[in-house]
Scaffold this motif. Structure first.
Motif: not given
Ligand code: SF4
Ligand code: 13P
Length: 317
Positions: A28-30, A90-92, A176-178
């Motif tokens: 969904y983030y595409q 960034s989370l990974a 880093h987004v959330h």
């Molecule tokens: Fe990773 Fe954050 Fe991007 Fe989701 S929004 S893929 S957790 S960097």
């Protein structure tokens, strides 16, 4: 080949998909154009389920690397392509295997539950994987009294700890987004739109979750806007999801929650946005970059993912 515009690429992509028996799975983030050419658009759990259950020879993953790796782990016989190998997370990356191993050793006797947003070496160290769609249910499926380690997202970890009341040691990682959403700006928006509902992803920080009317995974947020009868939403996750919300209910208003730094577009996931229509075309044409995983590592990482898939199936998730 001369420089093409998106329309040319899209017809080439459709031709290649047919000729090569390929499917495109998109998160969904595409970007909107990518979501619109995908065979399936979904959240991390639904994409994993789709990767495990389709008849294609090639799966092109429009998302980030951990998602494409999960698809490969679930369908090792298929060719899994990722148009840009720099599409990380960034989370990974906030959870390195060496450090996580130490964390496990320092907290012995705990079941290791990790969010799917990890690099493969963390999955190898895990007992069971979850996504934001099933995290609470996965934790609740474990015997009462079982002590748990959860990583890497501290916000999702604290969210499930509060929801389940279980004994959970949470790794201190973030996305880093959330972590960028501004409480002040969200409350200002709410003042301007008192009728709006604040809906956020559990990766958001506690003060943001406290003011939210609804907390859920990307697909849960989408479902909420479909069923709920409000007309305005302040959306606290990567704004790519708004495309599907608008498609489902074009007359409603969806306001992206603002980041702390109003001068940057930092509520967009720059890793997700590395994938473009042009890169998808080239990737499908050349069948590379391809996700390749050492068989021993793949099999070790498969076990905790399969546990998640089995529990999710049993619970009808
Ligand atoms: Fe990773 Fe954050 Fe991007 Fe989701 S929004 S893929 S957790 S960097
Ligand atoms: P979902 O599983 O809710 O789609 O979340 C994926 C993700 O990367 C959130 O940042």
């Amino acid at each position: 080949m001369t420089k093409k515009d998106n329309t040319d690429y899209i017809s080439e992509i459709n031709r290649l998909k047919k000729n090569k028996n390929a499917v495109i799975l998109a998160h969904y983030y595409q970007t909107e154009d990518i979501q619109d050419i995908a065979d399936f658009v979904g959240d991390s759990l639904a994409l994993s389920q789709k990767a495990a259950s389709n008849n294609a020879d090639i799966v092109l993953f429009a998302g980030v690397k951990f998602m494409a790796e999960t698809a490969k782990i679930l369908s090792p016989e298929k060719k899994v392509l990722l148009p840009d190998m720099n599409a990380g997370c960034s989370l990974a990356d906030s959870c390195k295997a060496e450090d996580f191993k130490k964390f496990i050793e320092e907290n012995p006797g705990r079941t290791v539950v990790t969010y799917v947003n990890t690099n493969i070496d963390i999955k190898v160290l895990s007992d069971i994987i979850c996504t934001s769609s099933n995290a609470v249910e996965i934790i609740e499926s474990l015997p009462a009294g079982e002590k748990i380690i959860f990583g890497p997202d501290r916000n999702l970890g604290n969210y499930i700890l509060n929801k389940t009341g279980r004994d959970i040691k949470v790794w201190n990682g973030t996305c880093h987004v959330h972590e960028e959403f501004s409480l002040e700006a969200i409350l200002k928006l709410k003042k301007e739109h008192p009728e709006a509902k604040i809906i956020v992803h559990p990766e958001c920080e506690l003060p943001i979750r406290i003011v939210a009317d609804f907390i859920g995974s990307t697909s849960a947020l989408l479902q909420f806007t479909k069923k709920d009868d409000s007309v305005t939403y302040i959306v606290g996750t990567e704004p790519g999801i708004i495309h599907q919300m608008r498609k489902a209910n074009p007359l409603k208003e969806y306001i992206p929650a603002p980041p702390k730094d109003s001068t940057c577009g930092c509520s967009e996931c720059n890793f997700m946005k590395l994938i473009t229509i042009e890169k998808i075309f080239k990737c499908l044409r050349d069948e590379k970059p391809e996700i390749l995983i050492d068989t021993e590592i793949l099999n070790k990482a498969r076990r905790p993912i399969m546990r998640m898939m089995e529990i999710s199936e049993k619970l009808g998730l």
